[in-house]
Design a protein around this motif. Structure first.
Motif, mmCIF file in Angstrom:
data_model
loop_
_atom_site.group_PDB
_atom_site.id
_atom_site.type_symbol
_atom_site.label_atom_id
_atom_site.label_comp_id
_atom_site.label_asym_id
_atom_site.label_seq_id
_atom_site.Cartn_x
_atom_site.Cartn_y
_atom_site.Cartn_z
ATOM 1 N N GLN A 186 0.807 -1.222 0.000
ATOM 2 C CA GLN A 186 0.000 0.000 0.000
ATOM 3 C C GLN A 186 0.841 1.273 0.000
ATOM 4 O O GLN A 186 0.398 2.302 -0.497
ATOM 5 C CB GLN A 186 -0.912 0.020 1.232
ATOM 6 N N HIS A 187 2.033 1.196 0.588
ATOM 7 C CA HIS A 187 2.875 2.384 0.766
ATOM 8 C C HIS A 187 4.322 2.030 0.409
ATOM 9 O O HIS A 187 5.156 1.823 1.299
ATOM 10 C CB HIS A 187 2.771 2.900 2.206
ATOM 11 N N PRO A 188 4.614 1.940 -0.890
ATOM 12 C CA PRO A 188 5.949 1.524 -1.334
ATOM 13 C C PRO A 188 7.068 2.337 -0.673
ATOM 14 O O PRO A 188 6.979 3.551 -0.545
ATOM 15 C CB PRO A 188 5.905 1.775 -2.850
ATOM 16 N N GLY A 189 8.095 1.602 -0.235
ATOM 17 C CA GLY A 189 9.250 2.229 0.389
ATOM 18 C C GLY A 189 9.245 2.143 1.903
ATOM 19 O O GLY A 189 10.276 2.316 2.544
ATOM 20 N N ILE A 190 8.095 1.835 2.494
ATOM 21 C CA ILE A 190 8.028 1.824 3.957
ATOM 22 C C ILE A 190 8.742 0.606 4.546
ATOM 23 O O ILE A 190 9.388 0.703 5.587
ATOM 24 C CB ILE A 190 6.569 1.928 4.469
#
Length: 172
Positions: A38-42
């Protein structure tokens, strides 16, 4: 099943400034994968290349550190309260301080350390503890900004918890 996850301020830029997100997950591992989807890079902020939580990241499920549960295999259920608490990076300098806490009997079962960590962006690392129904003593290494450590210690003291610095050989 959907669970809510509290996102710390330093990571909210990856969640479109949301302080809380909902993720479909049955375990912490699935939660981390769902967060990344849902939140790329996290996930790279939370985990190393092998997918294991970085040592400076704490995840709490219902105020319990998953390191003392089943780690990333900790099972989740509807209504669980999940918080991610990383060490502070950037901005003010991060410092470490060792302290010994002595809890009054009425505070032994209260989540004072968890509340302090969450409220003041402090990462506690338990070095030694002795807790019974009548005695609560704990040696912690606290990591955070100098200002946040002062505020966190004042918070503990306001609850009647005696806080003493650990010095010299006893700091090892």
């Amino acid at each position: 099943m959907a669970v809510k996850v509290r996102i710390p301020t330093p990571l909210q830029k990856l969640t479109a400034n949301q302080s809380e997100v909902t993720v479909e997950a049955l375990t912490i591992d699935e939660l981390l994968t769902g967060l990344e989807r849902q939140h790329p890079g996290i996930k790279e902020r939370l985990c190393d290349e092998a997918g294991k939580l970085r040592r400076f990241v704490n995840i709490y499920v219902n105020e319990e550190d998953i390191r003392f549960l089943q780690g990333q295999e900790t099972k989740l259920k509807a209504g669980d309260d999940i918080s991610i608490i990383p060490a502070i990076a950037g901005g003010a300098a991060v410092v470490k301080k060792q302290v010994t806490l002595v809890f009054p009997q009425e505070q032994i079962k209260e989540p004072a350390v968890f509340t302090m960590a969450k409220r003041f962006d402090i990462m506690p690392n338990i070095r030694k503890a002795r807790v019974t129904e009548t005695v609560g003593e704990m040696t912690l290494e606290l990591e955070g900004t100098e200002d946040n450590l002062k505020k966190g210690i004042a918070f503990l003291e306001s609850r009647g918890i005696k806080v003493e610095p650990v010095t010299g050989e006893s700091a090892r």
